[in-house]
Design an enzyme around this catalytic site. Structure first.
Site, PDB file in Angstrom:
ATOM      1  N   ASP A  22       0.930  -1.141  -0.176  1.00 25.14           N
ATOM      2  CA  ASP A  22       0.131  -0.038   0.014  1.00 25.14           C
ATOM      3  C   ASP A  22       0.775   1.305   0.014  1.00 25.14           C
ATOM      4  O   ASP A  22       1.928   1.324   0.814  1.00 25.14           O
ATOM      5  CB  ASP A  22      -0.943   0.029   1.275  1.00 25.14           C
ATOM      6  CG  ASP A  22      -2.066   0.950   1.175  1.00 25.14           C
ATOM      7  OD1 ASP A  22      -2.235   1.389   0.021  1.00 25.14           O
ATOM      8  OD2 ASP A  22      -2.765   1.236   2.227  1.00 25.14           O
ATOM      9  N   ASN A  70     -10.781  -2.668  -6.290  1.00 23.36           N
ATOM     10  CA  ASN A  70      -9.840  -1.647  -7.035  1.00 23.36           C
ATOM     11  C   ASN A  70     -10.471  -1.268  -8.506  1.00 23.36           C
ATOM     12  O   ASN A  70      -9.980  -0.387  -9.122  1.00 23.36           O
ATOM     13  CB  ASN A  70      -8.566  -2.253  -7.306  1.00 23.36           C
ATOM     14  CG  ASN A  70      -7.533  -1.926  -6.002  1.00 23.36           C
ATOM     15  OD1 ASN A  70      -6.746  -3.011  -5.895  1.00 23.36           O
ATOM     16  ND2 ASN A  70      -7.968  -1.105  -5.093  1.00 23.36           N
TER      17      ASN A  70
HETATM   18  C1  FPP Z   1      -1.558   0.180  -3.332  1.00 23.17           C
HETATM   19  O1  FPP Z   1      -1.033   1.538  -3.403  1.00 23.17           O
HETATM   20  C2  FPP Z   1      -0.762  -0.693  -4.539  1.00 23.17           C
HETATM   21  C3  FPP Z   1      -1.986  -1.336  -5.336  1.00 23.17           C
HETATM   22  C4  FPP Z   1      -3.387  -1.450  -5.388  1.00 23.17           C
HETATM   23  C5  FPP Z   1      -1.386  -1.882  -6.711  1.00 23.17           C
HETATM   24  C6  FPP Z   1      -0.093  -2.728  -6.290  1.00 23.17           C
HETATM   25  C7  FPP Z   1       0.452  -2.893  -7.606  1.00 23.17           C
HETATM   26  C8  FPP Z   1       1.743  -2.914  -7.953  1.00 23.17           C
HETATM   27  C9  FPP Z   1       2.896  -2.898  -6.858  1.00 23.17           C
HETATM   28  C10 FPP Z   1       2.071  -2.788  -9.157  1.00 23.17           C
HETATM   29  C11 FPP Z   1       2.249  -4.067  -9.719  1.00 23.17           C
HETATM   30  C12 FPP Z   1       2.211  -5.439  -9.176  1.00 23.17           C
HETATM   31  C13 FPP Z   1       2.846  -6.572  -9.627  1.00 23.17           C
HETATM   32  C14 FPP Z   1       2.730  -7.837  -8.616  1.00 23.17           C
HETATM   33  C15 FPP Z   1       3.480  -6.888 -10.656  1.00 23.17           C
HETATM   34  P1  FPP Z   1      -2.156   2.620  -3.693  1.00 23.17           P
HETATM   35  O2  FPP Z   1      -2.586   2.751  -4.925  1.00 23.17           O
HETATM   36  O3  FPP Z   1      -3.354   2.136  -2.960  1.00 23.17           O
HETATM   37  O4  FPP Z   1      -1.719   3.767  -2.974  1.00 23.17           O
HETATM   38  P2  FPP Z   1      -2.501   4.910  -1.907  1.00 23.17           P
HETATM   39  O5  FPP Z   1      -3.197   4.351  -0.867  1.00 23.17           O
HETATM   40  O6  FPP Z   1      -1.331   5.776  -1.618  1.00 23.17           O
HETATM   41  O7  FPP Z   1      -3.272   5.457  -3.025  1.00 23.17           O
END
Ligand code: FPP
Length: 247
Positions: A22, A70
């Site tokens: 996250d 998401n």
């Molecule tokens: C959370 O940060 C992250 C995600 C929902 C996506 C995770 C994806 C990756 C790390 C990239 C691709 C993954 C793989 C396994 C290839 P957020 O966007 O919720 O951050 P925020 O809470 O600060 O908005």
């Protein structure tokens, strides 16, 4: 600088570490960049943490990459994330093979865009005989979806007589989850300072130790994983018993 590595007891490692990655968006904002910049840097952290987990001797690593909730994000971000997943899986196959890592996925994969689905299935097929570590991506996953699906299958089996109601116990339920071939995680890590489980492995984390860190996912490095493992090793897991009973 201590690396934490020499402090880790390799005889009592968690077999399975689950991670809620996250903070990609907030990390990008902090750097004045669009959210997808955070996700791209998040992929670097995925690579580093996967490598470190395998080197340390962790057998199962499960990463929450995309939840069923998401889909509600801006369409541009969802499309970019799906594209990033395809690219990452394709680019990382060689490294997964070299490091003997098996790729696995849990979630409603049939609802993913075809390209993402196909890249994933092909990666899973190519790495299926690898033994050192299983890397599971939770994709279009949520616990409530998983439990609902399991309940549907179990009730069909009860109505057609394959199983009796009295046969339903926690082992049988576990065997009907998407994680049926993975042990429950001993350690759950969530980055970015949020203290929630967000519909992730709710059944499987009944006895899991939680580790929360304020670090945003793109900044989560080997040192931080080792620190989390060390923290886990310094805890006493009682499974409902008293300390004295554990001696
Ligand atoms: C959370 O940060 C992250 C995600 C929902 C996506 C995770 C994806 C990756 C790390 C990239 C691709 C993954 C793989 C396994 C290839 P957020 O966007 O919720 O951050 P925020 O809470 O600060 O908005």
């Amino acid at each position: 600088m201590s690396t934490f590595l020499e402090e880790i007891d390799h005889t009592s490692l968690p077999r399975h570490i689950a991670v809620i990655m996250d903070g990609n968006g907030r990390w990008a904002k902090k750097h004045g960049k669009p959210r997808i910049f955070g996700h791209k840097n998040g992929v670097q952290a995925v690579r580093e943490i996967t490598e470190c987990a395998a080197e340390t001797g962790i057998e199962y690593l499960t990463l929450y990459a995309f939840s069923t909730e998401n889909w509600g994000r801006p369409a541009l971000e969802v499309t970019a994330l799906m594209h990033l997943l395809v690219e990452t899986v394709k680019n990382e196959i060689k490294t997964l093979m070299k490091n003997d890592i098996r790729l696995n996925a849990i979630g409603d994969l049939n609802q993913l865009p075809k390209k993402t689905h196909d890249a994933l299935i092909s990666g899973i097929e190519m790495t299926k005989d690898n033994k050192r570590m299983t890397l599971t991506l939770a994709l279009n996953y949520s616990s409530r979806w998983e439990l609902t699906e399991a309940i549907k299958v179990i009730s069909t089996k009860v109505s057609d007589g394959t199983i009796a109601t009295e046969d339903i116990n926690s082992e049988l339920i576990s065997a009907h989850l998407t994680t049926h071939n993975i042990p429950d995680p001993e350690l759950l890590i969530r980055t970015s300072g949020e203290h929630r489980v967000s519909n992730y492995l709710l059944w499987q984390i009944a006895y899991t130790e939680f580790y929360f860190t304020d670090i945003f996912w793109p900044e989560f490095k080997k040192q931080h994983l080792l620190e989390a493992i060390l923290d886990y090793q310094n805890r006493e897991r009682r499974f409902g018993k008293t300390s004295d009973q554990l001696i």
